[in-house]
Design a protein around this motif. Structure first.
Motif, mmCIF file in Angstrom:
data_model
loop_
_atom_site.group_PDB
_atom_site.id
_atom_site.type_symbol
_atom_site.label_atom_id
_atom_site.label_comp_id
_atom_site.label_asym_id
_atom_site.label_seq_id
_atom_site.Cartn_x
_atom_site.Cartn_y
_atom_site.Cartn_z
ATOM 1 N N MET A 59 0.840 -1.202 0.000
ATOM 2 C CA MET A 59 0.000 0.000 0.000
ATOM 3 C C MET A 59 0.866 1.239 0.000
ATOM 4 O O MET A 59 0.862 2.040 0.935
ATOM 5 N N GLY A 60 1.635 1.418 -1.062
ATOM 6 C CA GLY A 60 2.581 2.525 -1.115
ATOM 7 C C GLY A 60 2.131 3.686 -1.965
ATOM 8 O O GLY A 60 2.938 4.562 -2.279
ATOM 9 N N TYR A 61 0.878 3.728 -2.379
ATOM 10 C CA TYR A 61 0.390 4.793 -3.256
ATOM 11 C C TYR A 61 -0.707 5.599 -2.583
ATOM 12 O O TYR A 61 -1.469 5.095 -1.754
ATOM 13 N N ILE A 62 -0.808 6.876 -3.002
ATOM 14 C CA ILE A 62 -1.922 7.744 -2.638
ATOM 15 C C ILE A 62 -2.558 8.236 -3.929
ATOM 16 O O ILE A 62 -1.867 8.673 -4.858
ATOM 17 N N LEU A 63 -3.869 8.155 -3.992
ATOM 18 C CA LEU A 63 -4.622 8.639 -5.147
ATOM 19 C C LEU A 63 -5.120 10.050 -4.840
ATOM 20 O O LEU A 63 -5.915 10.244 -3.915
ATOM 21 N N ALA A 64 -4.621 11.023 -5.587
ATOM 22 C CA ALA A 64 -5.040 12.411 -5.425
ATOM 23 C C ALA A 64 -6.051 12.758 -6.505
ATOM 24 O O ALA A 64 -5.789 12.568 -7.698
ATOM 25 N N ILE A 65 -7.187 13.256 -6.093
ATOM 26 C CA ILE A 65 -8.223 13.730 -7.011
ATOM 27 C C ILE A 65 -8.167 15.250 -7.018
ATOM 28 O O ILE A 65 -8.264 15.888 -5.968
ATOM 29 N N ASP A 66 -8.017 15.824 -8.197
ATOM 30 C CA ASP A 66 -7.983 17.277 -8.365
ATOM 31 C C ASP A 66 -9.125 17.651 -9.303
ATOM 32 O O ASP A 66 -8.988 17.629 -10.514
ATOM 33 N N GLN A 67 -10.270 17.966 -8.713
ATOM 34 C CA GLN A 67 -11.452 18.281 -9.512
ATOM 35 C C GLN A 67 -11.503 19.787 -9.719
ATOM 36 O O GLN A 67 -11.777 20.549 -8.799
ATOM 37 N N GLY A 68 -11.244 20.232 -10.952
ATOM 38 C CA GLY A 68 -11.130 21.650 -11.248
ATOM 39 C C GLY A 68 -12.299 22.207 -12.024
ATOM 40 O O GLY A 68 -13.284 21.525 -12.302
ATOM 41 N N THR A 69 -12.159 23.457 -12.435
ATOM 42 C CA THR A 69 -13.245 24.173 -13.096
ATOM 43 C C THR A 69 -13.481 23.686 -14.512
ATOM 44 O O THR A 69 -14.627 23.667 -14.978
ATOM 45 N N THR A 70 -12.439 23.296 -15.206
ATOM 46 C CA THR A 70 -12.590 22.884 -16.597
ATOM 47 C C THR A 70 -12.256 21.421 -16.831
ATOM 48 O O THR A 70 -12.515 20.903 -17.918
ATOM 49 N N SER A 71 -11.675 20.754 -15.832
ATOM 50 C CA SER A 71 -11.316 19.352 -16.016
ATOM 51 C C SER A 71 -11.196 18.661 -14.668
ATOM 52 O O SER A 71 -11.065 19.306 -13.622
ATOM 53 N N SER A 72 -11.226 17.341 -14.719
ATOM 54 C CA SER A 72 -10.968 16.515 -13.542
ATOM 55 C C SER A 72 -9.678 15.750 -13.786
ATOM 56 O O SER A 72 -9.432 15.281 -14.905
ATOM 57 N N ARG A 73 -8.866 15.622 -12.734
ATOM 58 C CA ARG A 73 -7.603 14.900 -12.854
ATOM 59 C C ARG A 73 -7.464 13.925 -11.711
ATOM 60 O O ARG A 73 -7.933 14.172 -10.597
ATOM 61 N N ALA A 74 -6.808 12.833 -11.991
ATOM 62 C CA ALA A 74 -6.422 11.881 -10.949
ATOM 63 C C ALA A 74 -4.922 11.655 -11.087
ATOM 64 O O ALA A 74 -4.414 11.419 -12.193
ATOM 65 N N ILE A 75 -4.220 11.750 -9.964
ATOM 66 C CA ILE A 75 -2.770 11.596 -9.957
ATOM 67 C C ILE A 75 -2.398 10.584 -8.887
ATOM 68 O O ILE A 75 -2.846 10.686 -7.746
ATOM 69 N N ALA A 110 -3.158 3.401 -0.337
ATOM 70 C CA ALA A 110 -3.384 3.561 1.103
ATOM 71 C C ALA A 110 -4.484 4.562 1.424
ATOM 72 O O ALA A 110 -5.063 4.518 2.516
ATOM 73 N N GLY A 111 -4.772 5.455 0.504
ATOM 74 C CA GLY A 111 -5.808 6.437 0.773
ATOM 75 C C GLY A 111 -6.033 7.371 -0.387
ATOM 76 O O GLY A 111 -5.246 7.414 -1.345
ATOM 77 N N ILE A 112 -7.112 8.120 -0.309
ATOM 78 C CA ILE A 112 -7.497 9.095 -1.324
ATOM 79 C C ILE A 112 -7.472 10.480 -0.703
ATOM 80 O O ILE A 112 -7.963 10.701 0.405
ATOM 81 N N GLY A 113 -6.869 11.432 -1.430
ATOM 82 C CA GLY A 113 -6.921 12.839 -1.047
ATOM 83 C C GLY A 113 -7.672 13.608 -2.116
ATOM 84 O O GLY A 113 -7.482 13.371 -3.312
ATOM 85 N N ILE A 114 -8.545 14.503 -1.709
ATOM 86 C CA ILE A 114 -9.378 15.258 -2.651
ATOM 87 C C ILE A 114 -9.079 16.743 -2.519
ATOM 88 O O ILE A 114 -9.020 17.292 -1.412
ATOM 89 N N THR A 115 -8.903 17.398 -3.655
ATOM 90 C CA THR A 115 -8.889 18.847 -3.718
ATOM 91 C C THR A 115 -9.831 19.258 -4.836
ATOM 92 O O THR A 115 -9.992 18.536 -5.824
ATOM 93 N N ASN A 116 -10.437 20.415 -4.700
ATOM 94 C CA ASN A 116 -11.560 20.728 -5.592
ATOM 95 C C ASN A 116 -11.700 22.222 -5.828
ATOM 96 O O ASN A 116 -11.267 23.048 -5.007
ATOM 97 N N GLN A 117 -12.341 22.550 -6.962
ATOM 98 C CA GLN A 117 -12.754 23.928 -7.186
ATOM 99 C C GLN A 117 -13.685 24.324 -6.040
ATOM 100 O O GLN A 117 -14.575 23.585 -5.656
ATOM 101 N N ARG A 118 -13.455 25.494 -5.492
ATOM 102 C CA ARG A 118 -14.217 25.912 -4.316
ATOM 103 C C ARG A 118 -15.461 26.716 -4.725
ATOM 104 O O ARG A 118 -15.592 27.138 -5.872
#
Length: 494
Positions: A1-17, A73-81
């Motif tokens: 479990m050595g990875y973190i999935l980051a979700i970056d949901q923005g104004t014009t696109s969604s990204r997963a890193i 190991a987990g998901i982190g979310i950041t988003n358009q506010r």
């Protein structure tokens, strides 16, 4: 479990890193989605687009990296506010399109609230100004304009959330209705000094408190992403609004440190530590992050159009086909022409807060063409942060004179960053990793999961890619900035 999935949901696109155990990017997938403009100054998203593109990019990045859900190991979310969604608690179906942070439809409502003397109370409670930018008046608009919505809300049938809440609701099959303190602080419904929803603001705007999500720290247990999405359940361990996530990703943990992010808009945050600084220059007081129940505050300046000005060059007036063409075009501009673009396509943000102002170009001649337009567009992304930095230093003497840390897609433009350094007269530091928003989301979740280091070690890992030093003569800087101020004044009078 050595990875973190980051979700970056923005104004014009969604990204997963996907970030590996050393906080290096293992893979990234991005998907754009349509923007909807039902009337002048209105901006909407199809709520399903926000969710389906997020889910698709998450699956896509796992496939691209050859990583299973069991490895994460987990998901982190950041988003358009501030973007506002209201949905039925039983069916999970939205009752209206998402109203985007850029949307100005509630400007008259905000004017009426100001006329009644409510802005002082709103600012005291929330740190914000009465402006259509924030979520609260958007919620009120939905309740007043969707048939039966107000009655359903008062009966406890409807849920409100910013994009993070909407994603978590869908990930957990409707079992979890939560947000974090940074997103809550952008709704104009949250008391940032007391750390709780404000009954005063809800009553002022006619919003039932039963609609509101539970508020958690930026690093907390936000529920489990359901097994049918990715193959097995994955814990959601971190959430923060995009600008606060970038503040974390830039390791701006010391009071006085300053970062500026260049995405669709431009947002500068100045860490003020435990001190909640009340702006005298129409900046916003907000929560930078909240960890272990402890709030760290910031002064923020919000600019509505930054990277979007390049989209305008591409999609609006069609003088470029790709964003990368902007810099060479700007460098080819006639140096004897000094065009000034005020990119108020959706109004002016801080420190002007003029919802009715619209874009304008000044100084055109018959020889003005695509090159001069491109240079004016990139320079507009320097003038606006100069306004913010001047206001921040006037508001708080604890502001560092150190370099401004920049990130976001447009920070990759050497031309724009050099002009930013020139017009502000201060050095600009660009990090090796520009994906600081996603990194901030990943670090919070990874620290919670126990695979990433603490704050001090994380800050030590911040690495400089390039520093842009001011090279413009003082007289020229003063003259160009004076021209900008005249242009903004004229645009507001039109």
């Amino acid at each position: 479990m050595g990875y973190i999935l980051a979700i970056d949901q923005g104004t014009t696109s969604s990204r997963a890193i996907l970030f590996d155990k050393d906080l290096n990017i293992a893979a990234s997938v991005q998907e754009e989605f349509p923007q909807h403009y039902p009337a002048s100054g209105w901006v909407e998203h199809d709520c399903s687009d926000l969710w389906t593109t997020t889910a698709a990019t998450c699956r896509g990045v796992m496939e691209k990296a050859g990583v299973r859900a069991a490895d994460i190991a987990g998901i982190g979310i950041t988003n358009q506010r501030e973007t506002t969604l209201v949905w039925d608690r039983k069916t999970g179906r939205p009752i209206h399109n998402a109203i985007v942070w850029q949307d100005r439809r509630t400007s008259e409502f905000c004017k009426s609230l100001k006329a009644k003397g409510h802005e002082a109370v709103a600012t005291e409670k929330t740190g914000l100004l009465l402006d259509p930018y924030f979520s609260a008046t958007k919620v009120a608009w939905i309740l007043d304009n969707v048939d039966g919505a107000r009655a359903r809300a008062e009966a406890g049938e409807l849920a409100f959330g910013t994009v993070d809440s909407w994603l978590i609701w869908n990930m957990t099959a409707g079992h979890v209705h939560v947000t974090d303190a940074t997103n809550a602080a952008r709704t104009m419904l949250y008391d940032i000094s007391k750390g709780r929803w404000s009954s005063t603001m809800c009553e002022m705007l006619g919003i039932p408190m039963s609609m509101l999500p539970e508020v958690k720290d930026c690093a907390a247990d936000f529920g489990m992403a359901r097994a049918d999405l990715f193959g097995t359940e994955i814990p959601i361990l971190g959430v923060a609004g995009d600008q606060q996530a970038a503040t974390i990703g830039q390791a701006c943990f010391r009071p006085g440190m300053l970062k500026s992010t260049y995405g669709t808009g431009c947002f500068a945050l100045l860490n003020t530590g435990e001190e909640l600084v009340r702006s005298q220059n129409r900046l916003l007081s907000t929560i930078a992050y909240q960890l272990d129940g402890k709030r760290t505050y910031a002064l923020e300046g919000s600019i509505f159009i930054a990277g979007a000005v390049v989209q305008w060059l591409r999609d609006g007036i069609k003088i470029i086909r790709h964003a990368k063409e902007t810099q060479p075009l700007a460098e080819a501009a006639d140096p004897s022409q000094d065009l000034v673009l005020v990119p108020a396509f959706t109004g002016l943000g801080a420190p002007y807060w003029n919802a009715e102002c619209r874009g304008a170009m000044f100084g055109m001649t018959r020889n003005s063409g695509p090159a001069e337009f491109a240079r004016a567009a990139l320079e507009s992304v320097g003038y606006q942060p100069r306004d913010l930095l001047d206001a921040m230093h006037a508001d708080w003497k604890g502001a560092d004179e150190a370099a401004l840390r920049v990130d976001g897609g447009m920070s990759a433009s050497d031309f724009a960053m050099q002009f930013l350094a020139d017009i502000t007269g201060a050095p600009v530091d660009r990090p090796q990793v520009l994906e600081t928003t996603a990194m901030g989301a990943a670090w919070r979740a990874g620290q919670r999961a126990g695979i990433y280091p603490g704050m001090e070690e994380f800050a030590e890992g911040w690495a400089l890619e390039r520093q842009f030093e001011p090279a413009m003569e003082d007289d020229l800087r003063k003259g160009k900035y004076a021209a900008w101020k005249r242009a903004v004044e004229a645009a507001q009078k039109f």
